[in-house]
Design an enzyme around this catalytic site. Sequence first.
Site, PDB file in Angstrom:
ATOM      1  CB  SER A  10      -0.864   0.093   1.081  1.00 30.95           C
ATOM      2  OG  SER A  10      -0.229  -0.048   2.357  1.00 30.95           O
ATOM      3  CB  ALA A  13       3.759   0.962  -6.663  1.00 35.62           C
ATOM      4  CE1 TYR A  45       8.682   6.937   8.464  1.00 33.69           C
ATOM      5  CE2 TYR A  45       8.157   5.210   7.079  1.00 33.69           C
ATOM      6  CZ  TYR A  45       8.098   5.502   8.264  1.00 33.69           C
ATOM      7  OH  TYR A  45       7.470   5.189   9.216  1.00 33.69           O
ATOM      8  CB  ALA A  46       9.284   9.790  -0.350  1.00 37.71           C
ATOM      9  CD  GLN A  47      13.837  13.119   4.472  1.00 39.95           C
ATOM     10  OE1 GLN A  47      14.728  13.901   3.929  1.00 39.95           O
ATOM     11  NE2 GLN A  47      13.823  12.997   5.711  1.00 39.95           N
ATOM     12  N   GLY A  48      12.488  14.419  -0.559  1.00 38.93           N
ATOM     13  CA  GLY A  48      13.043  15.171  -1.474  1.00 38.93           C
ATOM     14  C   GLY A  48      11.703  15.711  -2.427  1.00 38.93           C
ATOM     15  N   GLY A  49      11.088  14.765  -3.172  1.00 40.67           N
ATOM     16  CA  GLY A  49       9.954  14.838  -3.951  1.00 40.67           C
ATOM     17  C   GLY A  49       9.997  14.132  -5.162  1.00 40.67           C
ATOM     18  CD  GLU A 114      15.961  15.263  -4.745  1.00 40.09           C
ATOM     19  OE1 GLU A 114      15.359  15.310  -3.426  1.00 40.09           O
ATOM     20  OE2 GLU A 114      15.886  14.436  -5.528  1.00 40.09           O
ATOM     21  CG  ASP A 218       8.410  -9.436   2.689  1.00 43.13           C
ATOM     22  OD1 ASP A 218       9.460  -9.746   3.065  1.00 43.13           O
ATOM     23  OD2 ASP A 218       7.515  -8.759   3.277  1.00 43.13           O
ATOM     24  CG  HIS A 239      20.292   9.164   0.503  1.00 44.64           C
ATOM     25  ND1 HIS A 239      20.972  10.341   0.821  1.00 44.64           N
ATOM     26  CD2 HIS A 239      19.313   9.598  -0.286  1.00 44.64           C
ATOM     27  CE1 HIS A 239      20.615  11.390   0.690  1.00 44.64           C
ATOM     28  NE2 HIS A 239      19.435  10.870  -0.166  1.00 44.64           N
ATOM     29  NE  ARG A 286      20.294   9.757  -4.148  1.00 44.22           N
ATOM     30  CZ  ARG A 286      19.005   9.658  -3.871  1.00 44.22           C
ATOM     31  NH1 ARG A 286      18.441   8.434  -3.943  1.00 44.22           N
ATOM     32  NH2 ARG A 286      18.406  10.625  -3.705  1.00 44.22           N
ATOM     33  CG  HIS A 347      18.087   5.547  -0.157  1.00 45.14           C
ATOM     34  ND1 HIS A 347      17.302   6.321   0.752  1.00 45.14           N
ATOM     35  CD2 HIS A 347      17.563   6.456  -1.285  1.00 45.14           C
ATOM     36  CE1 HIS A 347      16.329   7.129   0.189  1.00 45.14           C
ATOM     37  NE2 HIS A 347      16.511   7.208  -0.968  1.00 45.14           N
ATOM     38  NE  ARG A 382      15.960   5.819  -6.634  1.00 43.75           N
ATOM     39  CZ  ARG A 382      15.331   6.859  -5.708  1.00 43.75           C
ATOM     40  NH1 ARG A 382      14.574   7.676  -6.173  1.00 43.75           N
ATOM     41  NH2 ARG A 382      15.903   6.654  -4.310  1.00 43.75           N
TER      42      ARG A 382
HETATM   43  P1  FAD Z   1       6.651   1.114  -0.877  1.00 46.59           P
HETATM   44  O1  FAD Z   1       6.279   2.540  -0.771  1.00 46.59           O
HETATM   45  O2  FAD Z   1       7.605   0.801   0.231  1.00 46.59           O
HETATM   46  O3  FAD Z   1       5.216   0.335  -0.223  1.00 46.59           O
HETATM   47  C1  FAD Z   1       5.541  -1.326  -0.299  1.00 46.59           C
HETATM   48  C2  FAD Z   1       4.281  -1.744   0.543  1.00 46.59           C
HETATM   49  O4  FAD Z   1       4.318  -3.312   0.360  1.00 46.59           O
HETATM   50  C3  FAD Z   1       4.392  -1.331   2.001  1.00 46.59           C
HETATM   51  O5  FAD Z   1       2.919  -0.924   2.261  1.00 46.59           O
HETATM   52  C4  FAD Z   1       4.578  -2.670   2.803  1.00 46.59           C
HETATM   53  O6  FAD Z   1       3.982  -2.676   3.906  1.00 46.59           O
HETATM   54  C5  FAD Z   1       3.846  -3.617   1.850  1.00 46.59           C
HETATM   55  N1  FAD Z   1       4.712  -4.876   1.624  1.00 46.59           N
HETATM   56  C6  FAD Z   1       5.901  -5.414   1.802  1.00 46.59           C
HETATM   57  N2  FAD Z   1       6.079  -6.780   1.764  1.00 46.59           N
HETATM   58  C7  FAD Z   1       4.815  -7.162   2.142  1.00 46.59           C
HETATM   59  C8  FAD Z   1       4.133  -8.492   2.224  1.00 46.59           C
HETATM   60  N3  FAD Z   1       4.991  -9.566   2.200  1.00 46.59           N
HETATM   61  N4  FAD Z   1       2.795  -8.576   2.441  1.00 46.59           N
HETATM   62  C9  FAD Z   1       2.131  -7.675   2.419  1.00 46.59           C
HETATM   63  N5  FAD Z   1       2.581  -6.348   2.446  1.00 46.59           N
HETATM   64  C10 FAD Z   1       3.872  -6.152   2.028  1.00 46.59           C
HETATM   65  N6  FAD Z   1      12.135   8.737  -4.112  1.00 46.59           N
HETATM   66  C11 FAD Z   1      11.654   9.587  -4.781  1.00 46.59           C
HETATM   67  O7  FAD Z   1      11.586   9.648  -5.719  1.00 46.59           O
HETATM   68  N7  FAD Z   1      11.922  10.732  -4.123  1.00 46.59           N
HETATM   69  C12 FAD Z   1      11.980  11.164  -2.781  1.00 46.59           C
HETATM   70  O8  FAD Z   1      11.917  12.172  -2.388  1.00 46.59           O
HETATM   71  C13 FAD Z   1      12.345   9.868  -2.047  1.00 46.59           C
HETATM   72  N8  FAD Z   1      12.707  10.006  -0.901  1.00 46.59           N
HETATM   73  C14 FAD Z   1      12.812   8.895  -0.122  1.00 46.59           C
HETATM   74  C15 FAD Z   1      13.403   9.121   1.206  1.00 46.59           C
HETATM   75  C16 FAD Z   1      13.384   7.974   2.132  1.00 46.59           C
HETATM   76  C17 FAD Z   1      13.765   7.938   3.536  1.00 46.59           C
HETATM   77  C18 FAD Z   1      13.198   6.592   1.622  1.00 46.59           C
HETATM   78  C19 FAD Z   1      13.141   5.346   2.360  1.00 46.59           C
HETATM   79  C20 FAD Z   1      13.012   6.521   0.121  1.00 46.59           C
HETATM   80  C21 FAD Z   1      12.667   7.625  -0.533  1.00 46.59           C
HETATM   81  N9  FAD Z   1      12.533   7.521  -2.067  1.00 46.59           N
HETATM   82  C22 FAD Z   1      12.323   8.782  -2.763  1.00 46.59           C
HETATM   83  C23 FAD Z   1      12.070   6.296  -2.701  1.00 46.59           C
HETATM   84  C24 FAD Z   1      10.557   5.872  -2.711  1.00 46.59           C
HETATM   85  O9  FAD Z   1      10.186   6.353  -1.611  1.00 46.59           O
HETATM   86  C25 FAD Z   1      10.318   4.525  -2.749  1.00 46.59           C
HETATM   87  O10 FAD Z   1      11.327   3.835  -3.739  1.00 46.59           O
HETATM   88  C26 FAD Z   1       8.960   4.388  -3.302  1.00 46.59           C
HETATM   89  O11 FAD Z   1       8.120   5.230  -2.294  1.00 46.59           O
HETATM   90  C27 FAD Z   1       8.511   3.064  -3.147  1.00 46.59           C
HETATM   91  O12 FAD Z   1       7.069   2.749  -3.235  1.00 46.59           O
HETATM   92  P2  FAD Z   1       6.363   1.442  -3.500  1.00 46.59           P
HETATM   93  O13 FAD Z   1       4.787   1.722  -3.406  1.00 46.59           O
HETATM   94  O14 FAD Z   1       7.088   0.739  -4.715  1.00 46.59           O
HETATM   95  O15 FAD Z   1       6.936   0.668  -2.218  1.00 46.59           O
HETATM   96  C1  SIN Z   2      15.944  12.432  -1.055  1.00 50.00           C
HETATM   97  O1  SIN Z   2      15.326  13.328  -0.484  1.00 50.00           O
HETATM   98  O2  SIN Z   2      17.188  12.587  -0.816  1.00 50.00           O
HETATM   99  C2  SIN Z   2      15.712  11.124  -1.331  1.00 50.00           C
HETATM  100  C3  SIN Z   2      15.232  11.418  -2.932  1.00 50.00           C
HETATM  101  C4  SIN Z   2      15.283  10.073  -3.373  1.00 50.00           C
HETATM  102  O3  SIN Z   2      15.609   9.144  -2.947  1.00 50.00           O
HETATM  103  O4  SIN Z   2      14.877  10.014  -4.509  1.00 50.00           O
END
Ligand code: FAD
Ligand code: SIN
Length: 515
Positions: A10, A13, A45-49, A114, A218, A239, A286, A347, A382
Site C-alpha cells: 500500500s 505503486a 518517508y520520501a522527502q525530496g519529492g 537534487e 518480500d 544514500h 548519488r 537506500h 537511479r
Molecule cells: P513502498 O512505498 O515501500 O510500499 C511497499 C508496501 O508493501 C508497504 O505497504 C509494505 O508494508 C507492503 N509490503 C511489503 N511486503 C509485503 C508483504 N509480504 N505482504 C504484504 N504487504 C507487504 N523517492 C523519490 O522519488 N523521491 C524522494 O524524495 C524519495 N525520498 C525517499 C526518502 C526515504 C527516507 C526513503 C526510504 C525512500 C525515498 N525515496 C524517494 C524512494 C521512494 O520513496 C520509494 O522507492 C517508493 O516510495 C517505493 O514505493 P512502492 O510503492 O514501490 O513501495
Molecule cells: C532525498 O530526499 O534525498 C531522497 C530522494 C530520493 O531518494 O529520490
Amino acid sequence: MTTDYLVIGSGVAGLTFAVKIAEKFPERTVVIVTKSFEDESNTKYAQGGVAIVSNKEDSFKKHIKDTLIAGDGLCDKEVVEMVVKEGPDRLKELLLWGANFDVNDSGKFDLGKEGGHSEYRIIHHKDITGFEIERALLTKVHQLDNVTILPHHFAIDLVTNHHIEENETNTLRCYGAYVLDQNSGSIFTIKANNTLLASGGIGCVYGHTTNPVIATGDGIAMAYRAKARIKDMEFVQFHPTALYEAKGESSFLISEAVRGFGAYLRNKEGYRFMPDYDERAELASRDIVSQSIDNELKKSGEAHVYLDCTHLDMDAFIDHFPNIYQKCLEHHIDIKTDWIPVVPASHYVCGGIKVNKKGKTTIDNLYACGECSRTGLHGANRLASNSLLEALVYAHNIYKNLAKKDNNPLDVNIPDWNDEGTSIPKEHILIQHNLKQLQALMRDYVGIVRSNKRLKRAIKHLDLIYEEVEDLYKESKITTSLCELRNMINVAHLIIRQSLDRTENKGGYYNVDNL
Ligand code: FAD
Ligand code: SIN
C-alpha cells in the site's frame, strides 16, 4: 477469498493502481494486502519529492539526459523517454486526487534541486512529500466501495502452477497468493485473476538503512521463488547523507535536496572535499557522492563526515525542511550552528522483478510496480526523485493494459496452505541471531566498495545461514519475522550472485577487482 485484482503493498505503486482500476470498473473488486499499518511504506518517508518537468527553463530532453547520465549507460532509453514524458500527466492526476505541493509567491511550483539534476525540477511538499502523497492516495482509496484494504496481512508466497494439481498448462501463471492474517495467525488463499506486486524495497537487508522496517524485499523474494526473472540486483543505491547515529541500524535521511539548497560536505578537519572528486561537487549523482564519502572515511578512519548548512538562509531553510530541522534538534543538533554528522546508508534497489513497459513480469497474470520492479529506468544508478515518478507512470501503464484485458475468472482449485507437522517456533533467538549475521555480512562484504574475495566469502557465509533458516522454516508455523528473514536471505543471495556476474564497474556498482 476471491478477487479480480490482488495488490500486495500500500505504497504509491499499489495505491495508485488500485485507485485507477477500481474507478474504471466499479463492478470489479480490488483487494490490497499490506503487512503493517495501511500507510507504512517507503513512500511515507520520501522527502525530496518527485522529478517532473514543469516549466519552460526545463525540458524533457534535459530530464532524459540527466537520467541517462546517472544510469551510467545501462538505462533503457525508450523507458526513460516514456517515463519522463508521462510525468506531467501523472502530476495532474495527483493534484486532482488532492495532493498538495509547495508553490512560490507567483503561484508556480517551488522546485527543488537534487544530485545529478541539471535543473530545478523537484516538485515537493516541504520535506515530507511522500507523507502527503500517501495521505492523498489513502483518502481516495477509502472513497471507493470496491476496494478492500487489509492491513496487518502478510503475503507469504505467490500461488503458481506448481501449487495446482490439475494444472495442464506449461505457461508459468500466477493465481493469487497465500496470506497470513497477522492478528489471528490464520493463513488463507486469495485467488485473483491478476496480481500486482507493489511490495517496495530491500533496505533492511543491510540493517543500516534509511528505509523503515517493512523494507525486507518480500515481493522480490516471492517472485524469485516463483521463478520470475530478477535483474540488476547488484545496483543497490547508498544514500550519501543518512544522519549518523552511533547505534547504527535504521537511520533518518537528510534529503539530497538539502545539498540542492546549498549545503556542503566537510570532513572532520572542515575541508570541503567533494570538489576534489567531481566538478558538480555535492550535486554529483548519488553513486559518486557515496563512493567519495566512503573513500574519505577509509582515509581518515572516522565513522562519519559532516553536512554544513550554517551558511544558508535559515528562515528559508526551515520553511523548506521543517521536519529535518526538527529531527536534528531532537538529536541536539542545531543546524543554524552545528554541522550534521552524516554517513551513507542503504537506500534503494535499482534492480528487481523484471517487467516490460506494461509492467508485466515473466509470469502470466503477475505484474510488478514501484521499487520491487526493474523497469530499465534507473540503469546502474537511479537519478534522485525518479522513483515516485516511476511508480506513478507504471501504475498507470499496468492499469491501461489490464483495462483492455479479459477479466475471466480463473478456473482452478487452489489447495489450502498445508502446515501439517509444524510447530510454533520457540527459538526466536535463532531468527534474531541469523538476521544480525545476515545484516553484518551484507554491510561488511557487500557494501559500497566490493571485491571478489569479499563477495565469495559472503556467499559462503550466506549458504550456512540459508540452510539453517530453511530447516527452521520447514518445521515451523509461519510467522512474519521468519518469512521476512527467509526473504532477506533470498534477496542477499541475488545481490551477491548478480554482483559476482558483473565484470564491469558501472554507476552504483564498484568492485576493486574490475578496475
Ligand atoms: P513502498 O512505498 O515501500 O510500499 C511497499 C508496501 O508493501 C508497504 O505497504 C509494505 O508494508 C507492503 N509490503 C511489503 N511486503 C509485503 C508483504 N509480504 N505482504 C504484504 N504487504 C507487504 N523517492 C523519490 O522519488 N523521491 C524522494 O524524495 C524519495 N525520498 C525517499 C526518502 C526515504 C527516507 C526513503 C526510504 C525512500 C525515498 N525515496 C524517494 C524512494 C521512494 O520513496 C520509494 O522507492 C517508493 O516510495 C517505493 O514505493 P512502492 O510503492 O514501490 O513501495
Ligand atoms: C532525498 O530526499 O534525498 C531522497 C530522494 C530520493 O531518494 O529520490
